[in-house]
Design an enzyme around this catalytic site. Structure first.
Site, short mmCIF file in Angstrom:
data_model
loop_
_atom_site.label_atom_id
_atom_site.label_comp_id
_atom_site.label_asym_id
_atom_site.label_seq_id
_atom_site.Cartn_x
_atom_site.Cartn_y
_atom_site.Cartn_z
N GLY A 25 -3.80 -6.77 5.31
CA GLY A 25 -2.91 -5.70 5.76
C GLY A 25 -3.26 -4.35 5.13
N SER A 119 10.15 -1.64 -0.39
CA SER A 119 10.02 -0.46 0.47
C SER A 119 11.18 0.48 0.18
CB SER A 119 10.11 -0.94 1.92
OG SER A 119 10.57 0.10 2.75
N SER A 120 10.98 1.76 0.45
CA SER A 120 12.05 2.73 0.19
C SER A 120 13.24 2.54 1.13
CB SER A 120 11.52 4.16 0.30
OG SER A 120 11.01 4.39 1.59
N CYS A 121 13.08 1.75 2.19
CA CYS A 121 14.22 1.55 3.11
C CYS A 121 15.28 0.62 2.52
CB CYS A 121 13.75 1.04 4.46
SG CYS A 121 13.19 -0.64 4.41
N TYR A 148 15.05 -5.79 7.81
CA TYR A 148 13.88 -5.73 6.92
C TYR A 148 14.33 -5.40 5.49
CZ TYR A 148 9.45 -3.90 5.07
OH TYR A 148 8.33 -3.66 4.31
N LYS A 152 13.92 -7.49 1.89
CA LYS A 152 13.25 -6.94 0.70
C LYS A 152 14.19 -6.92 -0.50
CE LYS A 152 9.07 -6.08 2.11
NZ LYS A 152 7.95 -6.78 1.45
N ASN A 177 7.02 5.76 2.44
CA ASN A 177 6.25 5.54 3.68
C ASN A 177 4.75 5.65 3.39
OD1 ASN A 177 8.90 5.90 4.64
ND2 ASN A 177 8.15 6.62 6.61
N HIS A 191 3.96 2.88 12.49
CA HIS A 191 4.70 3.95 11.83
C HIS A 191 4.27 5.31 12.38
CE1 HIS A 191 5.45 0.74 8.80
NE2 HIS A 191 6.64 1.32 8.80
#
Ligand code: GDP
Length: 326
Positions: A25, A119-121, A148, A152, A177, A191
């Site tokens: 990835g 992830s920042s989300c 998602y 996480k 991101n 993205h």
């Protein structure tokens, strides 16, 4: 002066056997390149045909055979705003299974050092900006990627639980991101930056007078080149040991409109940029506070402009400017 939060000096042996889960990835391939450059000689990165990380039995069999000393858990189902919004069931199920299987197998085999990538989300939709690590679980999530994000968050709590119950120095990093060579350029599911690079490249070659992008262009985003993240991963494994996740970003953001203008310039597209407000904007802003990792001695190095030029060259070179093989 007091030591920064979580600071340790714990160099990794370059002959340690390192599993880079997700090595095909965007993130995993960058981590792999960086570790190889730094002298690691025993890297393992099985592809999904070798071991499907969603299948518990396959993961445990693989660990029993390979016996890694270190794990970088960069495997995940990822996608842009539309992929997350339209396939939330896939995102929560695949990610929970991948990470639970790898973390459980790593625990059973006594893996001493492990880095889990989030992830920042994971942070609340309306968190104070820039977002500090302690904003986690202080408010509701952005609905376009809550499935998602919950997966996480579960991964972070699992790592923290292993630390508490078993005393292993496992850690978590939360990148902003990301973009860079090796990204997914799918027109619907990727993205924003790869989407725009692809769209503007096609528009330039076709001589299209205008391109239409998603949303209002007003949301703000922070973009980190994946090679900077890869350096951060090794840096944290060697310099950090604490419960709290560590943000990894650049500390600066820009509007999607400004990002689109930069992409247009890099691609050489001179037409008009238009916006489609029927498409989702997502969270209004998610700029990370990077003081924790800065105090540990890491800084980003690649500017957005340089990173876009490199990523565009990779896209044209590897995928062909007609977008074949996507
Ligand atoms: P997010 O950061 O989780 O929202 O993920 P994305 O990278 O998919 O989207 C970032 C922002 O870019 C959102 O506000 C989108 O509406 C906007 N955007 C504009 N055009 C595009 C596009 O072509 N693809 C994607 N993925 N996002 C776009």
């Amino acid at each position: 002066m007091s030591e920064p939060y979580g600071a340790v000096r714990r160099p990794l042996d370059r002959s340690a056997r390192v599993l880079v889960a997700g090595s095909r990835g965007l993130v995993g391939s960058a981590v792999w390149r960086h570790l190889a450059r730094e002298g690691f000689t025993d890297l393992l990165g099985p592809g999904s045909s070798e071991v499907d990380l969603r299948e518990r039995g396959e993961v445990f069999d693989w660990f029993a055979e390979a016996r890694p000393d270190v794990v970088v858990l960069a495997a995940a189902r990822v996608g842009g705003i539309k992929a997350n919004a339209t396939r939330p069931a896939d995102f929560i199920s695949d990610n929970l299974r991948i990470q639970t299987n790898v973390l459980d197998a790593a625990l059973e085999h006594g893996v001493e050092r492990l880095l889990f990538l989030g992830s920042s989300c994971i942070y609340p939709k309306l968190a104070d900006q820039p977002i500090k690590e302690n904003a986690l679980l202080t408010g509701p999530l952005e609905p376009t990627n809550d499935a998602y994000a919950i997966a996480k968050i579960a991964g972070i709590v699992q790592v923290q639980s292993v630390r508490r119950q078993h005393g292993l120095p496992w850690i978590c990093a939360m990148p902003t991101n990301l973009y860079g060579p090796g990204d997914n350029f799918h027109p619907e599911h990727s993205h924003v930056l790869p989407s725009l690079l692809r769209r503007f490249d096609a528009a330039r070659r076709e001589g299209a007078p205008r391109v239409v992008n998603w949303g209002s262009g007003a949301p703000r985003r922070e973009f980190l080149h994946v090679d900077d993240l890869a350096r951060a991963c090794l840096h944290l494994l060697e310099h950090y040991d604490a419960d709290g996740p560590v943000n990894v970003g650049t500390g600066t953001d820009l509007t999607i409109r400004e990002a689109a203008e930069q992409v247009a310039e890099v691609v050489g597209y001179r037409g008009t940029l238009e916006w489609d407000p029927t498409q989702p904007d997502g969270t209004p802003r998610k700029l990370l506070d990077i003081s924790r990792i800065s105090a540990l001695g890491w800084q980003p190095r690649i500017t957005l402009r340089d990173g876009l030029i490199e990523t565009y060259a990779w896209y044209v070179d590897r995928l062909g400017s007609d977008g074949l093989r996507l």
